[in-house]
Design an enzyme around this catalytic site. Structure first.
Site, PDB file in Angstrom:
ATOM      1  N   CYS A 134      69.923 -23.587  15.327  1.00 14.96           N
ATOM      2  CA  CYS A 134      68.832 -22.671  15.645  1.00 14.96           C
ATOM      3  C   CYS A 134      67.980 -22.406  14.405  1.00 14.96           C
ATOM      4  CB  CYS A 134      69.394 -21.372  16.209  1.00 14.96           C
ATOM      5  SG  CYS A 134      68.127 -20.171  16.598  1.00 14.96           S
ATOM      6  N   CYS A 137      66.701 -18.815  14.035  1.00 10.15           N
ATOM      7  CA  CYS A 137      67.718 -17.841  13.622  1.00 10.15           C
ATOM      8  C   CYS A 137      68.035 -17.973  12.132  1.00 10.15           C
ATOM      9  CB  CYS A 137      69.046 -18.051  14.356  1.00 10.15           C
ATOM     10  SG  CYS A 137      68.941 -18.494  16.067  1.00 10.15           S
ATOM     11  N   ASP A 138      68.202 -19.194  11.670  1.00  9.93           N
ATOM     12  CA  ASP A 138      68.826 -19.398  10.364  1.00  9.93           C
ATOM     13  C   ASP A 138      67.923 -19.994   9.288  1.00  9.93           C
ATOM     14  OD1 ASP A 138      71.205 -18.413  11.441  1.00  9.93           O
ATOM     15  OD2 ASP A 138      71.786 -20.376  12.197  1.00  9.93           O
TER      16      ASP A 138
END
Ligand code: NDP
Length: 315
Positions: A134, A137-138
């Site tokens: 992701c 997200c990261d």
């Protein structure tokens, strides 16, 4: 067989838990069936920095644990169970699960989508330690570092372009000569000064298992058989997602890639006609946004529709 439930929620990720909070608070005593990935994709993420209300960010597993606690406080019941088959042609609907048959007057499908992984041992060991599926997200954690993105489709190109905001260099690793990505996305990636596209390479191993931190990947060239090490601090998988909806084949409409088709976000259909009482929310019906907050949003919508549906049917 136990008594007929008012509502059953399939899945315990962000969408399912939000639906559980709302339906429990409405007094419907929802039964949440937690599948083989309890907590969903958030439970395998680290810091979530874009969920409103957490100015310093929150760990994915903590966010999920809090949502579950909140649902339990209002009386939601949780069971670990896998759905084997569903009969949505009868009413109450009948679910055949690993813990037996369950009848329910309404159903919220929040079974999510699972990121595809390469499936190699080193990759699995380093998830959350430099391996991610992701970028949104990261990506932030890789500011100033070099990373690799695996895949040759639009997701891989989109992730590479997004990640170039943070990483100094992004190497896209594709297993074939020709890319699957659309022309426009591919051209954008090719033109990007920080993105390098590599073809005919497969990832044999993610390096860094002993240090619990990614330090590179061992690559094999499929054309020449040559091996090499690429030094990177992060590996992002962009090789697609699989919606967890196979068990609904023939019961409700799915699209060509297996996502549940919905009208007005959460209404399921069969042959294009709405199936009253069956709602879908979160990533199992959303291939576009795939965010925790959008999953929570549709989870809320599904719960409100369940309340309305049961009320209209005198329950
Ligand atoms: P795709 O199925 O289109 O592409 C997956 C890619 O991953 C392929 O290149 C495939 O290789 C590769 N792959 C699959 N499994 C492996 C494996 N085990 N090892 C190595 N490589 C692997 O999935 P996407 O998620 O990219 O896209 C899904 C859909 O969403 C598409 O329709 C896409 O157009 C759309 N989308 C659109 C976006 C946009 O327009 N902004 C952004 C993201 C997605 P191979 O080519 O050899 O099969």
């Amino acid at each position: 067989m136990s008594e007929t439930r008012e509502t059953v929620i399939l899945g315990s990720g962000c969408a399912g838990l939000t639906a559980a909070i709302y339906t429990a608070r409405a007094g419907l005593k929802p039964l949440v069936l937690e599948g083989h990935e309890p907590g969903g994709q958030l439970s395998i993420t680290t810091l979530v920095e874009n969920f409103p209300g957490w100015p310093e960010g929150v760990q994915g597993p903590e966010l999920i644990a809090n949502m579950k606690k909140q649902a339990e406080r209002f009386g939601a019941e949780f069971q670990t169970a896998h759905l084997k088959a569903a009969d949505l042609h009868r009413h109450p609907f009948r679910l055949s699960t690993s813990i037996g048959e369950i009848d329910t007057r309404s159903l919220i499908v929040a079974s999510g989508a699972s990121a595809r992984w390469l499936g190699i041992e080193s990759e699995q060991k380093l998830i959350g330690h430099g391996v991610s599926s992701c970028a949104t997200c990261d990506g932030f954690f890789f500011r100033g570092l070099e990373i690799a993105v695996v895949g040759g489709g639009d997701t891989a190109m989109e992730e590479a372009i997004f990640l170039s905001r943070f990483a100094t260099k992004v190497t896209v690793l594709h297993r074939r000569e020709n890319f699957r990505a659309s022309k426009i996305m591919l051209e954008r990636a090719i033109a990007h000064p920080q993105i390098v596209l590599r073809t005919n390479v497969i990832v044999e191993e993610v390096l860094g298992v002993d240090q619990k931190e990614v330090c590179g990947v061992r690559l094999k060239n499929t054309a020449t058989g040559e091996e090499e090490t690429l030094h990177v601090s992060g590996v992002f998988l962009g090789i697609g997602h699989e919606p967890n909806a196979k068990m609904f084949h023939g019961q409700i409409d799915l699209d060509a890639e297996g996502y549940i088709l919905t009208q007005n976000n959460v209404f399921t259909t069969r042959n294009g006609q709405i199936v009253p009482g069956v709602y879908a929310c979160g990533d199992v019906q959303d291939r576009r946004y795939r965010q925790a907050i959008t999953a929570a949003g549709t989870g809320c919508m599904a719960a409100l529709e369940v309340e309305k549906y049961l009320e209209e049917h005198g329950h």
